[in-house]
Design a protein around this motif. Structure first.
Motif, PDB file in Angstrom:
ATOM      1  N   LEU A 141      75.154  56.986  19.021  1.00 41.04           N
ATOM      2  CA  LEU A 141      74.221  56.683  20.099  1.00 41.04           C
ATOM      3  C   LEU A 141      73.376  57.901  20.441  1.00 41.04           C
ATOM      4  O   LEU A 141      73.879  59.027  20.488  1.00 41.04           O
ATOM      5  CB  LEU A 141      74.967  56.228  21.355  1.00 41.04           C
ATOM      6  CG  LEU A 141      75.741  54.917  21.249  1.00 41.04           C
ATOM      7  CD1 LEU A 141      76.448  54.611  22.557  1.00 41.04           C
ATOM      8  CD2 LEU A 141      74.819  53.764  20.859  1.00 41.04           C
ATOM      9  N   SER A 142      72.086  57.657  20.678  1.00 43.76           N
ATOM     10  CA  SER A 142      71.204  58.719  21.166  1.00 43.76           C
ATOM     11  C   SER A 142      70.780  58.479  22.603  1.00 43.76           C
ATOM     12  O   SER A 142      70.469  59.424  23.324  1.00 43.76           O
ATOM     13  CB  SER A 142      69.961  58.827  20.269  1.00 43.76           C
ATOM     14  OG  SER A 142      69.275  57.586  20.196  1.00 43.76           O
ATOM     15  N   LEU A 143      70.786  57.209  23.049  1.00 46.87           N
ATOM     16  CA  LEU A 143      70.337  56.895  24.406  1.00 46.87           C
ATOM     17  C   LEU A 143      70.939  55.578  24.866  1.00 46.87           C
ATOM     18  O   LEU A 143      70.970  54.600  24.117  1.00 46.87           O
ATOM     19  CB  LEU A 143      68.806  56.775  24.444  1.00 46.87           C
ATOM     20  CG  LEU A 143      68.183  56.220  25.723  1.00 46.87           C
ATOM     21  CD1 LEU A 143      68.281  57.240  26.846  1.00 46.87           C
ATOM     22  CD2 LEU A 143      66.733  55.818  25.504  1.00 46.87           C
ATOM     23  N   VAL A 144      71.422  55.572  26.105  1.00 48.31           N
ATOM     24  CA  VAL A 144      71.742  54.332  26.813  1.00 48.31           C
ATOM     25  C   VAL A 144      71.070  54.443  28.175  1.00 48.31           C
ATOM     26  O   VAL A 144      71.353  55.381  28.934  1.00 48.31           O
ATOM     27  CB  VAL A 144      73.260  54.118  26.985  1.00 48.31           C
ATOM     28  CG1 VAL A 144      73.530  52.863  27.807  1.00 48.31           C
ATOM     29  CG2 VAL A 144      73.945  54.022  25.626  1.00 48.31           C
ATOM     30  N   SER A 145      70.166  53.526  28.478  1.00 49.43           N
ATOM     31  CA  SER A 145      69.461  53.605  29.756  1.00 49.43           C
ATOM     32  C   SER A 145      69.465  52.259  30.454  1.00 49.43           C
ATOM     33  O   SER A 145      69.452  51.201  29.811  1.00 49.43           O
ATOM     34  CB  SER A 145      68.020  54.090  29.563  1.00 49.43           C
ATOM     35  OG  SER A 145      67.233  53.114  28.933  1.00 49.43           O
ATOM     36  N   PHE A 146      69.492  52.309  31.778  1.00 45.49           N
ATOM     37  CA  PHE A 146      69.487  51.124  32.632  1.00 45.49           C
ATOM     38  C   PHE A 146      68.242  51.194  33.502  1.00 45.49           C
ATOM     39  O   PHE A 146      67.988  52.219  34.140  1.00 45.49           O
ATOM     40  CB  PHE A 146      70.731  51.099  33.513  1.00 45.49           C
ATOM     41  CG  PHE A 146      72.021  51.121  32.743  1.00 45.49           C
ATOM     42  CD1 PHE A 146      72.666  49.945  32.401  1.00 45.49           C
ATOM     43  CD2 PHE A 146      72.588  52.324  32.344  1.00 45.49           C
ATOM     44  CE1 PHE A 146      73.855  49.970  31.682  1.00 45.49           C
ATOM     45  CE2 PHE A 146      73.780  52.359  31.627  1.00 45.49           C
ATOM     46  CZ  PHE A 146      74.411  51.171  31.299  1.00 45.49           C
ATOM     47  N   HIS A 147      67.483  50.100  33.505  1.00 48.20           N
ATOM     48  CA  HIS A 147      66.232  50.098  34.242  1.00 48.20           C
ATOM     49  C   HIS A 147      66.220  48.883  35.148  1.00 48.20           C
ATOM     50  O   HIS A 147      66.176  47.757  34.673  1.00 48.20           O
ATOM     51  CB  HIS A 147      65.056  50.051  33.261  1.00 48.20           C
ATOM     52  CG  HIS A 147      63.746  50.381  33.876  1.00 48.20           C
ATOM     53  ND1 HIS A 147      63.498  51.584  34.501  1.00 48.20           N
ATOM     54  CD2 HIS A 147      62.593  49.669  33.954  1.00 48.20           C
ATOM     55  CE1 HIS A 147      62.247  51.599  34.933  1.00 48.20           C
ATOM     56  NE2 HIS A 147      61.686  50.446  34.608  1.00 48.20           N
ATOM     57  N   TYR A 148      66.328  49.124  36.452  1.00 44.85           N
ATOM     58  CA  TYR A 148      66.323  48.036  37.421  1.00 44.85           C
ATOM     59  C   TYR A 148      64.902  47.883  37.947  1.00 44.85           C
ATOM     60  O   TYR A 148      64.328  48.812  38.494  1.00 44.85           O
ATOM     61  CB  TYR A 148      67.244  48.356  38.598  1.00 44.85           C
ATOM     62  CG  TYR A 148      68.689  48.594  38.231  1.00 44.85           C
ATOM     63  CD1 TYR A 148      69.657  47.627  38.485  1.00 44.85           C
ATOM     64  CD2 TYR A 148      69.092  49.788  37.654  1.00 44.85           C
ATOM     65  CE1 TYR A 148      70.987  47.850  38.164  1.00 44.85           C
ATOM     66  CE2 TYR A 148      70.420  50.017  37.328  1.00 44.85           C
ATOM     67  CZ  TYR A 148      71.367  49.041  37.593  1.00 44.85           C
ATOM     68  OH  TYR A 148      72.677  49.270  37.277  1.00 44.85           O
ATOM     69  N   VAL A 149      64.354  46.712  37.762  1.00 46.34           N
ATOM     70  CA  VAL A 149      62.980  46.500  38.208  1.00 46.34           C
ATOM     71  C   VAL A 149      62.822  45.045  38.616  1.00 46.34           C
ATOM     72  O   VAL A 149      63.393  44.154  38.000  1.00 46.34           O
ATOM     73  CB  VAL A 149      61.972  46.860  37.091  1.00 46.34           C
ATOM     74  CG1 VAL A 149      62.164  45.997  35.866  1.00 46.34           C
ATOM     75  CG2 VAL A 149      60.539  46.766  37.572  1.00 46.34           C
ATOM     76  N   ALA A 150      62.089  44.830  39.685  1.00 45.96           N
ATOM     77  CA  ALA A 150      61.844  43.459  40.131  1.00 45.96           C
ATOM     78  C   ALA A 150      61.137  42.697  39.020  1.00 45.96           C
ATOM     79  O   ALA A 150      60.236  43.224  38.374  1.00 45.96           O
ATOM     80  CB  ALA A 150      60.991  43.457  41.394  1.00 45.96           C
ATOM     81  N   PRO A 151      61.520  41.428  38.761  1.00 41.21           N
ATOM     82  CA  PRO A 151      60.968  40.693  37.629  1.00 41.21           C
ATOM     83  C   PRO A 151      59.449  40.626  37.626  1.00 41.21           C
ATOM     84  O   PRO A 151      58.836  40.613  36.570  1.00 41.21           O
ATOM     85  CB  PRO A 151      61.594  39.297  37.784  1.00 41.21           C
ATOM     86  CG  PRO A 151      62.842  39.519  38.570  1.00 41.21           C
ATOM     87  CD  PRO A 151      62.553  40.674  39.490  1.00 41.21           C
ATOM     88  N   SER A 152      58.823  40.571  38.783  1.00 36.68           N
ATOM     89  CA  SER A 152      57.368  40.451  38.824  1.00 36.68           C
ATOM     90  C   SER A 152      56.660  41.698  38.350  1.00 36.68           C
ATOM     91  O   SER A 152      55.467  41.690  38.101  1.00 36.68           O
ATOM     92  CB  SER A 152      56.917  40.138  40.258  1.00 36.68           C
ATOM     93  OG  SER A 152      57.308  41.182  41.139  1.00 36.68           O
ATOM     94  N   HIS A 153      57.402  42.807  38.212  1.00 39.88           N
ATOM     95  CA  HIS A 153      56.781  44.062  37.818  1.00 39.88           C
ATOM     96  C   HIS A 153      56.947  44.364  36.341  1.00 39.88           C
ATOM     97  O   HIS A 153      56.531  45.414  35.873  1.00 39.88           O
ATOM     98  CB  HIS A 153      57.364  45.213  38.656  1.00 39.88           C
ATOM     99  CG  HIS A 153      57.065  45.068  40.114  1.00 39.88           C
ATOM    100  ND1 HIS A 153      57.897  45.559  41.079  1.00 39.88           N
ATOM    101  CD2 HIS A 153      56.034  44.465  40.755  1.00 39.88           C
ATOM    102  CE1 HIS A 153      57.390  45.271  42.272  1.00 39.88           C
ATOM    103  NE2 HIS A 153      56.264  44.607  42.095  1.00 39.88           N
ATOM    104  N   ALA A 154      57.576  43.490  35.603  1.00 41.66           N
ATOM    105  CA  ALA A 154      57.708  43.667  34.161  1.00 41.66           C
ATOM    106  C   ALA A 154      56.787  42.688  33.457  1.00 41.66           C
ATOM    107  O   ALA A 154      56.789  41.497  33.768  1.00 41.66           O
ATOM    108  CB  ALA A 154      59.158  43.433  33.701  1.00 41.66           C
ATOM    109  N   ALA A 155      55.988  43.203  32.555  1.00 41.14           N
ATOM    110  CA  ALA A 155      55.122  42.315  31.779  1.00 41.14           C
ATOM    111  C   ALA A 155      55.967  41.623  30.723  1.00 41.14           C
ATOM    112  O   ALA A 155      56.563  42.275  29.879  1.00 41.14           O
ATOM    113  CB  ALA A 155      53.996  43.113  31.121  1.00 41.14           C
TER     114      ALA A 155
END
Length: 290
Positions: A141-155
């Motif tokens: 593994l080189s990266l594990v990331s978690f990104h919490y974002v409101a659904p309306s803000h993700a294209a």
């Protein structure tokens, strides 16, 4: 607006296990980058409730009797596995780097591989029960990331207009991960990814395929600073890509298709002011998670 930021894990050791702060949320994305070992027979990426319940298992397997491999999706509850959902192909060849993205939606997990949609797994157990993630097997593994974002803000996946511009709600902070997916144009000369604030550009990241160089720079009050050049070109004309830009306390760390490729020290350090992402150049854009 970001919900509950969790710092990314850089070069974590396998087997890997971590708690997910606040559990899964609708619109949350998990990115896993690494390399499949040359002698791999399988590896697992699990979303779990505690140590007993596997809510989602994403399980690439490599078997000579079925060509290059296949991927199993499944759930285990009360010690019993459910029915396997198989895809008779693998997007992650042995010995090569990879980038896996799992996006949580109300109905399912939408799974992308190396910047391209791969599979969808309908929820069998509520995603809100998930509190842990694990990775085991013959993989680095080189990266594990978690990104919490409101659904309306993700294209959502599709074809986005280029040049593309979007707001980074709340600005940057250490632990923030930005994901960009698309395809480099067959005759591409250059592409630009920019992180901007009111008075300038904090990060200008520009693969120049015609010159086989990547340029990084910053601009303040209309004045460009000293360019940083890299001869490592991780993009190919006509090929899909996934770029993940991780913001750490001192650097931007850029991953392309699962491989950490470039590091750029912060020149503008008021990270919360950096609130615009721009993408331009010779590419087709399919997904952006600011």
């Amino acid at each position: 607006m970001a919900l509950n930021q969790q710092s990314p894990f850089i070069n974590p050791v396998v087997p890997f296990s971590c708690m997910i702060k606040g559990g899964l949320q609708n619109g949350m994305s998990i990115t896993v980058c690494g390399r499949v070992l040359p002698n791999a027979d399988r590896f697992n990426v699990n979303l779990q409730q505690g140590s007993e319940t596997v809510v989602l298992q994403f399980n690439p397997r490599y078997a000579s009797w079925i060509g290059s491999g296949y991927v199993v999706h499944n759930t285990c509850q009360y010690g019993k596995w459910g029915w396997e959902e198989r895809k008779i192909e693998t997007p992650f060849p042995k010995g090569q780097t990879f980038s896996l993205q799992i996006l949580v939606t109300p109905e399912s997990y939408k799974i992308s591989a190396n910047g391209k949609p791969f599979s969808e797994y309908k929820h069998r157990i509520a995603f809100s029960d998930v509190d842990r993630m694990c990775v085991v097997g013959k993989v680095e593994l080189s990266l594990v990331s978690f990104h919490y974002v409101a659904p309306s803000h993700a294209a959502l996946p599709g074809t986005l207009t280029v040049p593309y511009k979007t707001i980074i709600h709340g600005g940057l902070q250490p632990g923030k991960a930005i994901i960009i997916q698309g395809v480099i144009s067959p005759q591409a000369n250059r592409v630009v990814f920019s992180l901007r604030y009111r008075a300038g550009t904090a990060l200008y990241y520009s693969p120049r395929l015609d010159k086989k160089v990547v340029v990084c720079n910053s601009c303040k009050n209309g004045k460009w600073e000293i360019e940083e050049h890299s001869g490592l070109m991780p993009f190919e004309r006509g090929q899909p890509f996934q770029v993940t830009i991780c913001c750490s306390p001192n650097y931007y760390e850029v991953f392309v298709n699962g491989e950490q490729t470039h590091t750029y020290r912060h020149r503008y350090t008021n990270l919360a002011d950096i609130d615009v992402l721009e993408v331009s150049g010779d590419l087709q854009l399919s997904f952006v998670q600011p």
